[in-house]
Design a protein around this motif. Structure first.
Motif, PDB file in Angstrom:
ATOM      1  N   SER A 216       9.562  21.557 -29.882  1.00 10.64           N
ATOM      2  CA  SER A 216       9.315  22.475 -28.773  1.00 10.64           C
ATOM      3  C   SER A 216       8.467  21.754 -27.731  1.00 10.64           C
ATOM      4  O   SER A 216       7.493  21.078 -28.078  1.00 10.64           O
ATOM      5  CB  SER A 216       8.579  23.731 -29.254  1.00 10.64           C
ATOM      6  OG  SER A 216       9.374  24.464 -30.169  1.00 10.64           O
TER       7      SER A 216
ATOM      8  N   MET B   3       5.819  28.943 -35.844  1.00 10.13           N
ATOM      9  CA  MET B   3       6.452  27.664 -36.138  1.00 10.13           C
ATOM     10  C   MET B   3       6.453  27.404 -37.637  1.00 10.13           C
ATOM     11  O   MET B   3       5.772  28.096 -38.407  1.00 10.13           O
ATOM     12  CB  MET B   3       5.745  26.544 -35.373  1.00 10.13           C
ATOM     13  CG  MET B   3       5.721  26.774 -33.859  1.00 10.13           C
ATOM     14  SD  MET B   3       5.039  25.409 -32.892  1.00 10.13           S
ATOM     15  CE  MET B   3       6.451  24.291 -32.902  1.00 10.13           C
TER      16      MET B   3
ATOM     17  N   CYS C 233      12.804  17.472 -20.646  1.00  9.78           N
ATOM     18  CA  CYS C 233      13.878  18.017 -21.480  1.00  9.78           C
ATOM     19  C   CYS C 233      15.275  17.688 -20.986  1.00  9.78           C
ATOM     20  O   CYS C 233      16.261  17.983 -21.668  1.00  9.78           O
ATOM     21  CB  CYS C 233      13.720  19.536 -21.577  1.00  9.78           C
ATOM     22  SG  CYS C 233      12.150  20.041 -22.331  1.00  9.78           S
TER      23      CYS C 233
ATOM     24  N   LEU D 248       5.321  20.239 -31.743  1.00 14.64           N
ATOM     25  CA  LEU D 248       4.993  20.898 -30.480  1.00 14.64           C
ATOM     26  C   LEU D 248       4.385  19.865 -29.542  1.00 14.64           C
ATOM     27  O   LEU D 248       3.403  19.208 -29.882  1.00 14.64           O
ATOM     28  CB  LEU D 248       4.009  22.045 -30.706  1.00 14.64           C
ATOM     29  CG  LEU D 248       3.495  22.763 -29.445  1.00 14.64           C
ATOM     30  CD1 LEU D 248       4.643  23.436 -28.698  1.00 14.64           C
ATOM     31  CD2 LEU D 248       2.422  23.781 -29.802  1.00 14.64           C
TER      32      LEU D 248
ATOM     33  N   ASP E 141      12.400  19.735 -35.511  1.00 16.82           N
ATOM     34  CA  ASP E 141      12.631  20.753 -34.487  1.00 16.82           C
ATOM     35  C   ASP E 141      11.497  20.642 -33.473  1.00 16.82           C
ATOM     36  O   ASP E 141      10.324  20.830 -33.819  1.00 16.82           O
ATOM     37  CB  ASP E 141      12.648  22.154 -35.106  1.00 16.82           C
ATOM     38  CG  ASP E 141      13.891  22.391 -35.950  1.00 16.82           C
ATOM     39  OD1 ASP E 141      14.941  21.804 -35.628  1.00 16.82           O
ATOM     40  OD2 ASP E 141      13.803  23.148 -36.933  1.00 16.82           O
TER      41      ASP E 141
ATOM     42  N   ARG F 206       1.970  31.539 -30.668  1.00 16.47           N
ATOM     43  CA  ARG F 206       3.220  30.781 -30.669  1.00 16.47           C
ATOM     44  C   ARG F 206       3.287  29.862 -31.883  1.00 16.47           C
ATOM     45  O   ARG F 206       4.324  29.752 -32.542  1.00 16.47           O
ATOM     46  CB  ARG F 206       3.319  29.959 -29.376  1.00 16.47           C
ATOM     47  CG  ARG F 206       4.595  29.141 -29.267  1.00 16.47           C
ATOM     48  CD  ARG F 206       4.522  28.155 -28.110  1.00 16.47           C
ATOM     49  NE  ARG F 206       5.798  27.484 -27.934  1.00 16.47           N
ATOM     50  CZ  ARG F 206       6.711  27.816 -27.055  1.00 16.47           C
ATOM     51  NH1 ARG F 206       6.491  28.837 -26.249  1.00 16.47           N
ATOM     52  NH2 ARG F 206       7.844  27.156 -26.969  1.00 16.47           N
TER      53      ARG F 206
ATOM     54  N   ASP G  44       8.134  21.192 -37.828  1.00 17.29           N
ATOM     55  CA  ASP G  44       8.245  21.375 -36.379  1.00 17.29           C
ATOM     56  C   ASP G  44       7.290  20.436 -35.646  1.00 17.29           C
ATOM     57  O   ASP G  44       6.283  19.971 -36.197  1.00 17.29           O
ATOM     58  CB  ASP G  44       7.918  22.815 -35.989  1.00 17.29           C
ATOM     59  CG  ASP G  44       9.028  23.792 -36.372  1.00 17.29           C
ATOM     60  OD1 ASP G  44      10.079  23.328 -36.850  1.00 17.29           O
ATOM     61  OD2 ASP G  44       8.831  25.009 -36.187  1.00 17.29           O
TER      62      ASP G  44
ATOM     63  N   THR H  41      13.641  22.695 -27.549  1.00 16.13           N
ATOM     64  CA  THR H  41      13.319  24.042 -27.092  1.00 16.13           C
ATOM     65  C   THR H  41      12.233  23.910 -26.035  1.00 16.13           C
ATOM     66  O   THR H  41      11.124  23.459 -26.335  1.00 16.13           O
ATOM     67  CB  THR H  41      12.816  24.919 -28.254  1.00 16.13           C
ATOM     68  OG1 THR H  41      13.839  25.006 -29.248  1.00 16.13           O
ATOM     69  CG2 THR H  41      12.452  26.311 -27.759  1.00 16.13           C
ATOM     70  N   CYS H  42      12.547  24.270 -24.796  1.00 17.39           N
ATOM     71  CA  CYS H  42      11.653  23.955 -23.680  1.00 17.39           C
ATOM     72  C   CYS H  42      11.197  25.216 -22.950  1.00 17.39           C
ATOM     73  O   CYS H  42      11.976  26.150 -22.751  1.00 17.39           O
ATOM     74  CB  CYS H  42      12.346  23.022 -22.688  1.00 17.39           C
ATOM     75  SG  CYS H  42      12.799  21.430 -23.424  1.00 17.39           S
ATOM     76  N   GLU H  43       9.940  25.193 -22.567  1.00 15.67           N
ATOM     77  CA  GLU H  43       9.355  26.267 -21.769  1.00 15.67           C
ATOM     78  C   GLU H  43       8.608  25.617 -20.612  1.00 15.67           C
ATOM     79  O   GLU H  43       7.845  24.667 -20.815  1.00 15.67           O
ATOM     80  CB  GLU H  43       8.402  27.098 -22.621  1.00 15.67           C
ATOM     81  CG  GLU H  43       7.704  28.221 -21.875  1.00 15.67           C
ATOM     82  CD  GLU H  43       6.761  28.998 -22.777  1.00 15.67           C
ATOM     83  OE1 GLU H  43       5.641  29.313 -22.322  1.00 15.67           O
ATOM     84  OE2 GLU H  43       7.138  29.271 -23.938  1.00 15.67           O
TER      85      GLU H  43
END
Length: 283
Positions: free
Chosen positions: A44, A146, A54, A152, A42, A142, A150, A61-63
């Motif tokens: 991010s 998680m 992305c 990041l 997963d 954040r 995961d 999962t994008c910010e």
């Protein structure tokens, strides 16, 4: 950055996007993130609107945060400082915009603002470093959300001009805000540029520490944080070594691997494929 995503040395692995698009660029090939997704992780991604990692990978999962900064980061500053910043921002919009109705303003304000901080700070991304600080301050919380397995991935827009933060990441007085020499055309060896840059480097390292400490609390969590580019203190003014243009930070937290600091310059396009290969099912 495009080469890192492609796990190759291809520095043309990006597409420049048109006006009105949310991003300035996006990567063409993204073997790195697709590889993580295909291996069952997963993922991010925290990125800037300068380049989109992305696009076309729905599983990410994008910010995204603004590469030009968000002026709301100044809301917690004293009222008088916020008023100064608002005045500078308004001046920039009127003095450097292309609309014909601001010509009168330009003429009337020229004499006053030539001697002021508003004219000196004619580039509108002075909120950028504090915006990145806000992103990094929120990172430990954040990470605590998680789970094992995961990944990041963070594009960290620090250290990067403009230089508005001191070594402890406190906001400097406006009179000390500045950019790299490329914008001023003055003596490229003036120590003020180098001191300001290294102060913001120290700030960057202090922001990384809590993030990596939080990541260490999750046994099987992978974190990759890379910077943007090198100092570029004399960019466009003098021919310089390409390493000087591109030297930046790379912080990787790998499960089961002890911490170490590599001081010798590395080519990120070569390091990333080697380090990430076990996660991507490659030899």
């Amino acid at each position: 950055m495009g080469a890192i995503a492609d796990l190759s040395l291809d520095e043309t692995n990006f597409v420049e996007l048109g006006a009105g698009d949310k991003f300035l660029h996006r990567v063409k090939s993204n073997r790195l993130h697709k590889g993580f997704v295909n291996s069952g992780y997963d993922v991010s991604v925290i990125q800037t609107d300068f380049i989109d990692y992305c696009h076309g990978i729905d599983e990410l999962t994008c910010e995204t945060y603004s590469s030009f900064g968000d002026n709301s980061v100044f809301y917690d500053e004293p009222f008088w400082l916020r008023l100064q910043i608002a005045g500078i921002a308004l001046h920039q919009k009127l003095a450097f915009g292309g609309r014909s109705e601001v010509k009168l303003y330009r003429s009337a304000a020229f004499v006053y603002f030539t001697l002021s901080d508003a004219e000196r700070l004619q580039f509108h991304n002075f909120a950028e470093p504090k915006t990145v600080k806000r992103v990094m301050d929120a990172m430990p919380s954040r990470i605590k959300q998680m789970q094992n397995g995961d990944v990041l991935f963070v594009h960290l827009l620090l250290p990067h001009f403009p230089y508005v933060l001191d070594r402890e990441c406190n906001l400097l007085p406006i009179s000390k805000w500045g950019y790299s020499q490329q914008y001023y055309g003055s003596d490229p060896m003036d120590p003020v540029y180098y001191e300001a840059y290294w102060d913001q480097v120290a700030c960057t390292y202090s922001l990384l520490a809590p993030t990596l400490d939080a990541a260490a609390e999750i046994e099987d969590l992978t974190v990759v944080i890379h910077g943007d580019h090198g100092p570029r203190l004399i960019w466009y003014k003098t021919k310089v070594n390409p390493l000087y243009m591109r030297q930046t930070i790379l912080a990787i937290r790998e499960p089961g691997r002890p911490q170490r600091l590599i001081r010798q310059p590395q080519i990120l396009q070569s390091v990333i494929p080697i380090v990430m290969a076990p996660y991507l099912g490659e030899p």
